[in-house]
Design a protein around this motif. Structure first.
Motif, mmCIF file in Angstrom:
data_model
loop_
_atom_site.group_PDB
_atom_site.id
_atom_site.type_symbol
_atom_site.label_atom_id
_atom_site.label_comp_id
_atom_site.label_asym_id
_atom_site.label_seq_id
_atom_site.Cartn_x
_atom_site.Cartn_y
_atom_site.Cartn_z
ATOM 1 N N PHE A 96 0.815 -1.206 0.000
ATOM 2 C CA PHE A 96 0.000 0.000 0.000
ATOM 3 C C PHE A 96 0.854 1.264 0.000
ATOM 4 O O PHE A 96 1.905 1.321 0.636
ATOM 5 N N GLY A 97 0.361 2.286 -0.694
ATOM 6 C CA GLY A 97 0.965 3.597 -0.609
ATOM 7 C C GLY A 97 0.575 4.264 0.699
ATOM 8 O O GLY A 97 -0.175 3.703 1.505
ATOM 9 N N ALA A 98 1.041 5.497 0.904
ATOM 10 C CA ALA A 98 0.844 6.177 2.187
ATOM 11 C C ALA A 98 -0.617 6.283 2.582
ATOM 12 O O ALA A 98 -0.971 6.123 3.745
ATOM 13 N N ASN A 99 -1.489 6.561 1.614
ATOM 14 C CA ASN A 99 -2.902 6.680 1.982
ATOM 15 C C ASN A 99 -3.729 5.534 1.411
ATOM 16 O O ASN A 99 -4.927 5.658 1.179
ATOM 17 N N GLY A 100 -3.070 4.395 1.177
ATOM 18 C CA GLY A 100 -3.799 3.180 0.859
ATOM 19 C C GLY A 100 -3.857 2.793 -0.593
ATOM 20 O O GLY A 100 -4.421 1.748 -0.926
ATOM 21 N N ARG A 101 -3.306 3.601 -1.498
ATOM 22 C CA ARG A 101 -3.325 3.204 -2.906
ATOM 23 C C ARG A 101 -2.564 1.895 -3.055
ATOM 24 O O ARG A 101 -1.435 1.758 -2.618
ATOM 25 N N ILE A 102 -3.208 0.937 -3.690
ATOM 26 C CA ILE A 102 -2.637 -0.401 -3.780
ATOM 27 C C ILE A 102 -1.544 -0.442 -4.842
ATOM 28 O O ILE A 102 -1.642 0.209 -5.876
ATOM 29 N N GLN A 103 -0.491 -1.200 -4.576
ATOM 30 C CA GLN A 103 0.611 -1.318 -5.514
ATOM 31 C C GLN A 103 0.757 -2.742 -6.039
ATOM 32 O O GLN A 103 1.715 -3.056 -6.724
ATOM 33 N N THR A 104 -0.190 -3.590 -5.688
ATOM 34 C CA THR A 104 -0.163 -4.965 -6.174
ATOM 35 C C THR A 104 -1.608 -5.412 -6.332
ATOM 36 O O THR A 104 -2.499 -4.587 -6.484
ATOM 37 N N PHE A 105 -1.869 -6.709 -6.311
ATOM 38 C CA PHE A 105 -3.249 -7.169 -6.394
ATOM 39 C C PHE A 105 -3.985 -6.880 -5.085
ATOM 40 O O PHE A 105 -3.393 -6.499 -4.086
ATOM 41 N N GLY A 106 -5.281 -7.140 -5.076
ATOM 42 C CA GLY A 106 -6.057 -6.962 -3.857
ATOM 43 C C GLY A 106 -6.497 -5.534 -3.647
ATOM 44 O O GLY A 106 -6.594 -5.065 -2.519
ATOM 45 N N ALA A 210 -1.082 17.410 -6.289
ATOM 46 C CA ALA A 210 0.300 17.513 -5.806
ATOM 47 C C ALA A 210 0.658 16.334 -4.909
ATOM 48 O O ALA A 210 1.746 15.757 -5.020
ATOM 49 N N PHE A 211 -0.249 15.969 -4.025
ATOM 50 C CA PHE A 211 0.011 14.841 -3.126
ATOM 51 C C PHE A 211 0.125 13.544 -3.914
ATOM 52 O O PHE A 211 1.025 12.733 -3.676
ATOM 53 N N ASP A 212 -0.794 13.345 -4.857
ATOM 54 C CA ASP A 212 -0.789 12.100 -5.621
ATOM 55 C C ASP A 212 0.534 11.899 -6.354
ATOM 56 O O ASP A 212 1.119 10.813 -6.322
ATOM 57 N N VAL A 213 1.012 12.944 -7.014
ATOM 58 C CA VAL A 213 2.259 12.799 -7.769
ATOM 59 C C VAL A 213 3.438 12.600 -6.821
ATOM 60 O O VAL A 213 4.400 11.891 -7.144
ATOM 61 N N SER A 214 3.361 13.178 -5.604
ATOM 62 C CA SER A 214 4.444 12.982 -4.630
ATOM 63 C C SER A 214 4.516 11.536 -4.160
ATOM 64 O O SER A 214 5.561 11.079 -3.696
ATOM 65 N N GLN A 215 3.404 10.823 -4.281
ATOM 66 C CA GLN A 215 3.350 9.420 -3.874
ATOM 67 C C GLN A 215 3.551 8.465 -5.047
ATOM 68 O O GLN A 215 3.415 7.256 -4.904
ATOM 69 N N CYS A 221 -7.150 14.012 -11.871
ATOM 70 C CA CYS A 221 -7.283 15.153 -12.776
ATOM 71 C C CYS A 221 -6.446 14.957 -14.043
ATOM 72 O O CYS A 221 -6.895 15.238 -15.156
ATOM 73 N N GLN A 222 -5.219 14.469 -13.862
ATOM 74 C CA GLN A 222 -4.334 14.361 -15.018
ATOM 75 C C GLN A 222 -4.716 13.204 -15.938
ATOM 76 O O GLN A 222 -4.303 13.175 -17.096
ATOM 77 N N GLN A 223 -5.513 12.279 -15.449
ATOM 78 C CA GLN A 223 -5.969 11.211 -16.338
ATOM 79 C C GLN A 223 -6.782 11.779 -17.498
ATOM 80 O O GLN A 223 -6.794 11.211 -18.589
ATOM 81 N N CYS A 224 -7.472 12.878 -17.245
ATOM 82 C CA CYS A 224 -8.216 13.541 -18.323
ATOM 83 C C CYS A 224 -7.426 14.711 -18.914
ATOM 84 O O CYS A 224 -7.469 14.954 -20.116
ATOM 85 N N HIS A 225 -6.709 15.421 -18.048
ATOM 86 C CA HIS A 225 -6.042 16.663 -18.466
ATOM 87 C C HIS A 225 -4.528 16.458 -18.506
ATOM 88 O O HIS A 225 -3.776 17.091 -17.758
ATOM 89 N N ALA A 226 -4.098 15.576 -19.386
ATOM 90 C CA ALA A 226 -2.677 15.237 -19.472
ATOM 91 C C ALA A 226 -1.823 16.411 -19.938
ATOM 92 O O ALA A 226 -0.603 16.413 -19.745
ATOM 93 N N ASP A 227 -2.461 17.416 -20.540
ATOM 94 C CA ASP A 227 -1.718 18.569 -21.055
ATOM 95 C C ASP A 227 -1.468 19.636 -19.995
ATOM 96 O O ASP A 227 -0.813 20.646 -20.262
ATOM 97 N N SER A 229 0.058 20.499 -16.142
ATOM 98 C CA SER A 229 0.977 19.956 -15.141
ATOM 99 C C SER A 229 0.266 19.755 -13.806
ATOM 100 O O SER A 229 -0.749 20.405 -13.517
ATOM 101 N N GLU A 230 0.824 18.871 -12.986
ATOM 102 C CA GLU A 230 0.226 18.613 -11.677
ATOM 103 C C GLU A 230 0.194 19.877 -10.801
ATOM 104 O O GLU A 230 -0.814 20.137 -10.141
ATOM 105 N N PRO A 231 1.265 20.699 -10.768
ATOM 106 C CA PRO A 231 1.174 21.940 -9.972
ATOM 107 C C PRO A 231 0.044 22.857 -10.443
ATOM 108 O O PRO A 231 -0.644 23.475 -9.620
#
Length: 405
Positions: A96-106, A210-215, A221-227, A229-231
């Motif tokens: 798990f990432g810091a706030n629970g984002r999974i990095q493997t299955f489950g 900002a937090f998401d990219v730091s993790q 947001c960037q999944q739709c707005h790839a053009d 920047s995160e800041p």
């Protein structure tokens, strides 16, 4: 070897969730035939009326990253007597990432990091119909599909009054969808990128570019707005919503720790047992023990010992066992702590075996960490402590013999 395996179905069936049904079928037949009264216990676990955690356990028997403790689990039994949902957080490959984002299955297990669970009562059946495998709202009303916003709006009713005012996107556009922002699909990192395997983020978090990219995660947001920047995206979100809702204090406190944080300061920051966040508390406690405690410490501040005792009194048996291990590991020469642990074990009653299994495995893990790092003396101490807790465990006995040879 020859195996004589018999089965009637490889599909998910009634017994997969409700447990063995032979006795139930017999009782129901006898009720129909008038042999026994209809108010007899029907020997079947119903999901109706289960607590949030017990309802989740029914799903987590399949949909979770977990550590096996015993064999021969059958649906309907207490999942926590056979598996630990939190011990995977103990190792260096924490899934798990810091706030629970999974990095493997489950990925379903990161539900336990969601505010909808921490501060609410959301379980899997709040959105998923367990029988049809379709989607439903909190009242059990069928929904069109997994993109139907009524999954969320049946609880968050006021958000439906003016969707555009909440989302800052046109109503019925992709950006106005609840899951687009709060449950974006994420590729499981452990799989790599050769095979697409994206699943919705069950932390149900608010967009924090900002937090998401730091993790190490792409923000919703960037999944739709790839053009953009995160800041820039972070600035836009703050312009729309003002100061964002603070992270849960258990998670926020973990992020305050850095390589220069001293043990006393870390204890004040990380060890706050009054906050409810079982997964986060387990991680923070395990981090503190691994980094700041060592076997047989001659001195440990009494305030830290008292905090560990507070965790030892937790109802959550994973956290309880971890606190036992931390006290045992660092204070095995302290007669007062030894007596405290003896008294605690006496109070466990029916949960003693489940706690001991976790406690012993944690100490065995510490021993293996020391052994692999070349510190055989500390490894030996940990294995000896583990064998005190689980004297008949073959793996622990084998590890102890290995380090003694």
């Amino acid at each position: 070897d020859v195996y004589d395996v018999k089965f009637t179905s490889l599909e998910i069936n009634c017994e997969s969730c409700h447990g063995p049904a032979k006795k139930h079928a017999t009782i129901m037949s006898n009720i129909v035939d008038g042999i026994i009264k209809s108010d007899t216990d029907i020997a079947m676990i119903s999901a109706v009326g289960l607590s949030t955690d017990k309802s989740l356990d029914m799903c987590f028997q399949c949909h979770a990253v977990k550590t096996p403790l015993r064999e021969d689990y059958l649906p309907g039994e207490n999942l926590h007597e056979f598996y630990s949902l939190k011990l995977p957080l103990l190792g260096n490959e924490n899934p798990f990432g810091a706030n629970g984002r999974i990095q493997t299955f489950g990925y379903s297990l990161n539900h336990l990091y969601s505010d909808c669970y921490i501060n609410g009562s959301m379980d899997c059946t709040s959105c998923h119909n367990p029988h049809s495998n379709d989607y439903q709202d909190i009242a059990g009303n069928a929904l069109i599909d997994r993109f139907d916003d009524n999954q969320c709006l049946s609880c968050h009713v006021t958000k439906s009054l003016d969707v555009t005012a909440h989302t800052f996107h046109e109503e019925e556009s992709d950006g106005s969808s609840c899951i687009a922002c709060h449950m974006p699909t994420r590729q499981h990192l452990a799989i790599g990128n050769e095979i697409t395997y994206k699943r919705s983020d069950h932390t149900v978090s608010i967009p924090r570019p900002a937090f998401d990219v730091s993790q190490g995660f792409e923000s919703a947001c960037q999944q739709c707005h790839a053009d953009i920047s995160e800041p820039q995206l972070q600035s836009i979100v703050e312009d729309w919503y003002g100061p964002l809702k603070p992270l849960n204090p258990v998670i926020a406190n973990r992020l305050k720790i850095n390589e220069n944080t001293l043990g006393g300061d870390a204890a004040k920051i990380l060890l706050q047992p009054d906050h409810f966040h079982p997964m986060g508390q387990f991680y923070n406690l395990s981090y503190f023990i691994k980094r700041y405690l060592s076997p047989g410490m001659e001195y440990l501040d009494t305030s830290i010992i008292e905090k560990l005792k507070d965790y030892a009194r937790y109802e959550d048996i994973d956290i309880k066992a971890l606190a036992y291990a931390g006290l045992h590991y660092s204070q095995y020469n302290n007669p007062q702590i030894k007596q405290f642990l003896v008294n605690e074990v006496k109070s466990l009653n029916g949960s003693e075996e489940a706690v001991r299994r976790r406690w012993g495995l944690i100490l065995d893990y510490f021993g293996s960490v020391y052994f692999l790092s070349g510190d055989r003396e500390k490894a030996k101490i940990c294995y000896e402590l583990a064998s005190e807790v689980l004297p008949d465990d073959e793996t622990i006995s084998s590890n102890l013999k290995r380090v003694q040879s």
